[in-house]
Design a protein around this motif. Structure first.
Motif, PDB file in Angstrom:
ATOM      1  N   ASP A 106      -5.009  16.411   0.923  1.00  0.00           N
ATOM      2  CA  ASP A 106      -4.689  17.636   1.662  1.00  0.00           C
ATOM      3  C   ASP A 106      -4.926  18.857   0.790  1.00  0.00           C
ATOM      4  O   ASP A 106      -4.033  19.666   0.554  1.00  0.00           O
ATOM      5  N   THR A 107      -6.125  18.944   0.270  1.00  0.00           N
ATOM      6  CA  THR A 107      -6.728  20.036  -0.518  1.00  0.00           C
ATOM      7  C   THR A 107      -6.453  19.966  -2.019  1.00  0.00           C
ATOM      8  O   THR A 107      -7.030  20.745  -2.769  1.00  0.00           O
ATOM      9  N   GLY A 108      -5.606  19.073  -2.501  1.00  0.00           N
ATOM     10  CA  GLY A 108      -5.423  18.963  -3.950  1.00  0.00           C
ATOM     11  C   GLY A 108      -4.035  18.451  -4.302  1.00  0.00           C
ATOM     12  O   GLY A 108      -3.249  18.055  -3.445  1.00  0.00           O
ATOM     13  N   VAL A 109      -3.736  18.468  -5.607  1.00  0.00           N
ATOM     14  CA  VAL A 109      -2.401  18.065  -6.061  1.00  0.00           C
ATOM     15  C   VAL A 109      -1.479  19.278  -5.978  1.00  0.00           C
ATOM     16  O   VAL A 109      -1.896  20.407  -6.181  1.00  0.00           O
ATOM     17  N   TYR A 110      -0.218  19.014  -5.683  1.00  0.00           N
ATOM     18  CA  TYR A 110       0.760  20.070  -5.443  1.00  0.00           C
ATOM     19  C   TYR A 110       1.705  20.197  -6.634  1.00  0.00           C
ATOM     20  O   TYR A 110       2.172  19.187  -7.173  1.00  0.00           O
ATOM     21  N   THR A 111       1.994  21.442  -7.014  1.00  0.00           N
ATOM     22  CA  THR A 111       3.023  21.651  -8.021  1.00  0.00           C
ATOM     23  C   THR A 111       4.378  21.267  -7.423  1.00  0.00           C
ATOM     24  O   THR A 111       4.602  21.369  -6.218  1.00  0.00           O
ATOM     25  N   GLY A 112       5.272  20.808  -8.304  1.00  0.00           N
ATOM     26  CA  GLY A 112       6.575  20.355  -7.833  1.00  0.00           C
ATOM     27  C   GLY A 112       6.594  18.911  -7.370  1.00  0.00           C
ATOM     28  O   GLY A 112       7.627  18.429  -6.916  1.00  0.00           O
ATOM     29  N   GLU A 113       5.446  18.224  -7.492  1.00  0.00           N
ATOM     30  CA  GLU A 113       5.358  16.847  -7.016  1.00  0.00           C
ATOM     31  C   GLU A 113       4.719  15.957  -8.076  1.00  0.00           C
ATOM     32  O   GLU A 113       4.040  16.434  -8.990  1.00  0.00           O
ATOM     33  N   VAL A 114       4.952  14.644  -7.916  1.00  0.00           N
ATOM     34  CA  VAL A 114       4.318  13.636  -8.761  1.00  0.00           C
ATOM     35  C   VAL A 114       3.265  12.922  -7.923  1.00  0.00           C
ATOM     36  O   VAL A 114       3.580  12.365  -6.863  1.00  0.00           O
ATOM     37  N   LEU A 124      10.704  -5.492 -22.181  1.00  0.00           N
ATOM     38  CA  LEU A 124      11.357  -6.654 -21.586  1.00  0.00           C
ATOM     39  C   LEU A 124      12.736  -6.223 -21.104  1.00  0.00           C
ATOM     40  O   LEU A 124      13.602  -5.870 -21.893  1.00  0.00           O
ATOM     41  N   GLY A 125      12.891  -6.227 -19.783  1.00  0.00           N
ATOM     42  CA  GLY A 125      14.154  -5.758 -19.226  1.00  0.00           C
ATOM     43  C   GLY A 125      14.357  -4.273 -19.449  1.00  0.00           C
ATOM     44  O   GLY A 125      15.475  -3.835 -19.729  1.00  0.00           O
ATOM     45  N   GLY A 126      13.291  -3.493 -19.317  1.00  0.00           N
ATOM     46  CA  GLY A 126      13.366  -2.065 -19.615  1.00  0.00           C
ATOM     47  C   GLY A 126      13.514  -1.183 -18.403  1.00  0.00           C
ATOM     48  O   GLY A 126      12.943  -0.083 -18.363  1.00  0.00           O
ATOM     49  N   LEU A 127      14.284  -1.637 -17.399  1.00  0.00           N
ATOM     50  CA  LEU A 127      14.452  -0.840 -16.184  1.00  0.00           C
ATOM     51  C   LEU A 127      15.086   0.511 -16.480  1.00  0.00           C
ATOM     52  O   LEU A 127      14.681   1.534 -15.933  1.00  0.00           O
ATOM     53  N   ALA A 128      16.095   0.530 -17.346  1.00  0.00           N
ATOM     54  CA  ALA A 128      16.779   1.787 -17.661  1.00  0.00           C
ATOM     55  C   ALA A 128      15.831   2.787 -18.298  1.00  0.00           C
ATOM     56  O   ALA A 128      15.838   3.976 -17.956  1.00  0.00           O
ATOM     57  N   LEU A 129      14.988   2.327 -19.219  1.00  0.00           N
ATOM     58  CA  LEU A 129      14.023   3.225 -19.852  1.00  0.00           C
ATOM     59  C   LEU A 129      12.976   3.691 -18.856  1.00  0.00           C
ATOM     60  O   LEU A 129      12.540   4.853 -18.894  1.00  0.00           O
ATOM     61  N   MET A 130      12.540   2.797 -17.965  1.00  0.00           N
ATOM     62  CA  MET A 130      11.569   3.190 -16.949  1.00  0.00           C
ATOM     63  C   MET A 130      12.133   4.267 -16.033  1.00  0.00           C
ATOM     64  O   MET A 130      11.445   5.244 -15.701  1.00  0.00           O
ATOM     65  N   MET A 131      13.382   4.124 -15.627  1.00  0.00           N
ATOM     66  CA  MET A 131      13.976   5.122 -14.749  1.00  0.00           C
ATOM     67  C   MET A 131      14.260   6.422 -15.488  1.00  0.00           C
ATOM     68  O   MET A 131      14.254   7.491 -14.883  1.00  0.00           O
ATOM     69  N   GLN A 132      14.511   6.342 -16.787  1.00  0.00           N
ATOM     70  CA  GLN A 132      14.637   7.569 -17.570  1.00  0.00           C
ATOM     71  C   GLN A 132      13.311   8.306 -17.609  1.00  0.00           C
ATOM     72  O   GLN A 132      13.258   9.538 -17.496  1.00  0.00           O
ATOM     73  N   VAL A 189       9.176   6.989  -7.077  1.00  0.00           N
ATOM     74  CA  VAL A 189       8.934   8.107  -7.997  1.00  0.00           C
ATOM     75  C   VAL A 189       7.824   9.026  -7.502  1.00  0.00           C
ATOM     76  O   VAL A 189       8.018  10.240  -7.408  1.00  0.00           O
ATOM     77  N   PRO A 190       6.617   8.520  -7.202  1.00  0.00           N
ATOM     78  CA  PRO A 190       5.550   9.431  -6.779  1.00  0.00           C
ATOM     79  C   PRO A 190       5.770   9.966  -5.370  1.00  0.00           C
ATOM     80  O   PRO A 190       6.221   9.238  -4.487  1.00  0.00           O
ATOM     81  N   ASN A 191       5.445  11.249  -5.162  1.00  0.00           N
ATOM     82  CA  ASN A 191       5.454  11.825  -3.822  1.00  0.00           C
ATOM     83  C   ASN A 191       4.208  11.419  -3.043  1.00  0.00           C
ATOM     84  O   ASN A 191       4.251  11.254  -1.826  1.00  0.00           O
ATOM     85  N   THR A 192       3.101  11.300  -3.789  1.00  0.00           N
ATOM     86  CA  THR A 192       1.824  10.915  -3.183  1.00  0.00           C
ATOM     87  C   THR A 192       1.217   9.809  -4.030  1.00  0.00           C
ATOM     88  O   THR A 192       1.253   9.879  -5.262  1.00  0.00           O
ATOM     89  N   ARG A 193       0.661   8.801  -3.365  1.00  0.00           N
ATOM     90  CA  ARG A 193       0.056   7.678  -4.093  1.00  0.00           C
ATOM     91  C   ARG A 193      -1.301   7.353  -3.484  1.00  0.00           C
ATOM     92  O   ARG A 193      -1.434   7.251  -2.263  1.00  0.00           O
ATOM     93  N   ILE A 194      -2.295   7.206  -4.345  1.00  0.00           N
ATOM     94  CA  ILE A 194      -3.650   6.847  -3.916  1.00  0.00           C
ATOM     95  C   ILE A 194      -4.085   5.596  -4.648  1.00  0.00           C
ATOM     96  O   ILE A 194      -3.970   5.507  -5.880  1.00  0.00           O
ATOM     97  N   LEU A 195      -4.592   4.635  -3.892  1.00  0.00           N
ATOM     98  CA  LEU A 195      -5.095   3.384  -4.450  1.00  0.00           C
ATOM     99  C   LEU A 195      -6.611   3.466  -4.566  1.00  0.00           C
ATOM    100  O   LEU A 195      -7.301   3.765  -3.586  1.00  0.00           O
ATOM    101  N   LEU A 196      -7.127   3.238  -5.773  1.00  0.00           N
ATOM    102  CA  LEU A 196      -8.569   3.263  -6.026  1.00  0.00           C
ATOM    103  C   LEU A 196      -9.094   1.845  -6.137  1.00  0.00           C
ATOM    104  O   LEU A 196      -8.519   1.018  -6.852  1.00  0.00           O
ATOM    105  N   ASN A 197     -10.185   1.571  -5.416  1.00  0.00           N
ATOM    106  CA  ASN A 197     -10.819   0.257  -5.460  1.00  0.00           C
ATOM    107  C   ASN A 197     -12.315   0.421  -5.652  1.00  0.00           C
ATOM    108  O   ASN A 197     -12.913   1.401  -5.168  1.00  0.00           O
ATOM    109  N   VAL A 198     -12.933  -0.534  -6.336  1.00  0.00           N
ATOM    110  CA  VAL A 198     -14.385  -0.567  -6.421  1.00  0.00           C
ATOM    111  C   VAL A 198     -14.912  -0.988  -5.063  1.00  0.00           C
ATOM    112  O   VAL A 198     -14.488  -1.999  -4.502  1.00  0.00           O
TER     113      VAL A 198
END
Length: 323
Positions: free
Chosen positions: A94-102, A216-224, A266-275
């Motif tokens: 939708d025209t590009g990436v938006y500030t304020g979003e991931v 290994l078991g790094g959910l807390a660090l991932m969410m941080q 976490v992401p507001n917008t997600r795009i999947l790239l495939n060959v």
């Protein structure tokens, strides 16, 4: 709400706090719900002073509602849309990436995630003349490739040098270094905003998988890490772009984004790239599918030429399941 303490607001002295606590008023909620006339008599405090303190504390601690029109006006004045420079990808976004979003680009190795990030960094730095911070955690960033992209756009060496200077690069090859970098970025951007100097508009993290997967078991660090990225985007008006790998679903066998369900929010917008079919990893065409968006129907697909930064593309929208 918080505990009453001296200095929490103007007029709230240590003596007043001690007198209030001696009569069972220990928190802001206690003071807000108390009968101030009775409190003034029992504690021997000025009624006017108590009213003034409560008014200030309520203003500091209460959440005031906004109507939809005010929120929309704030959105229009605070949001910028930054083009990637790849026409078909910008249509998908939708025209590009938006500030304020991931914004997240997902794909297997060789799907073009890093190439997309490099194209976007070059476009924002050259065409939009905005500052970019590129956090490289996979070793995929090369200055020579950035220069090649800029040379394809302009032959002016001064313009090339100026664009390269607007792209700052940081290496972070483990989660702790990544968190430190993002915290430093947040502090630096906040100071730039207050000082009205040239601020960073885009932060690219390529990739989050490289620093999270070894844990290994790094959910807390991932969410941080997720919190740091969201705060950087939301609180400081930065467009955050991240890359993520894919994994295969154990039951269906289909490819899905890595890092699990917790990360999917976490992401507001997600795009999947495939060959694309009939093309190899060395070919520049990729199929990009919008799998998460608050603005566009999900399931839309585009054929994206990741080697055509700045070149007009004539690719139709591919059919997809729109939901």
């Amino acid at each position: 709400m918080g505990v009453l303490r001296a200095g929490l607001c103007p007029g709230l002295t240590q003596e007043m706090v001690q007198l209030l606590k001696s009569h069972g008023i220990k928190t802001v909620v206690d003071l807000a719900s108390a009968d101030l006339e009775e409190v003034a008599q029992t504690c021997g405090l000025s009624y006017k002073a108590l009213v003034a303190v409560r008014r200030v504390l309520l203003a500091q601690c209460s959440a005031f509602p906004f109507n939809g029109a005010d929120l929309y006006e704030e959105l229009k004045t605070s949001t910028a849309i930054l083009a990637t420079g790849i026409g078909s990808l910008d249509r998908l976004l939708d025209t590009g990436v938006y500030t304020g979003e991931v914004t997240e680009f997902v794909g297997s190795p060789g799907s073009g995630k890093t190439q997309v990030c490099l194209c976007m960094a070059a476009n924002v730095a050259h065409s939009l003349q905005q500052n970019v911070l590129y956090v490289d955690s996979s070793g995929g960033l090369t200055a020579s490739r950035l220069l090649q992209l800029l040379q394809a756009r302009t032959q002016d060496e001064e313009e090339q040098a100026g664009a390269l200077q607007r792209i700052q690069v940081v290496h972070a090859f483990d989660i702790f270094r990544m968190l430190q970098v993002l915290q430093d970025i947040r502090g630096a951007v906040a100071q730039q905003v207050m000082g009205s100097s040239s601020t960073v508009k885009v932060v690219v993290v390529d990739s989050v998988t490289a620093v999270v997967s070894p844990l290994l078991g790094g959910l807390a660090l991932m969410m941080q890490l997720a919190r740091e990225l969201k705060m950087l985007a939301r609180d400081l008006g930065v467009a955050v772009v991240v890359t993520n790998n894919v994994t295969r679903d154990r039951d269906s066998g289909r490819l899905k984004p890595a890092l699990g369900r917790s990360w999917s929010f976490v992401p507001n917008t997600r795009i999947l790239l495939n060959v694309g079919e009939g093309t190899g990893p060395l070919h520049s065409h990729r199929v990009a599918c919008l799998t998460k968006s608050s603005r566009q129907p999900t399931g839309i697909q585009e054929m994206v030429d990741i080697g055509s930064w700045g070149t007009p593309e004539q690719s139709p929208v591919l059919e997809g399941n729109q939901t």
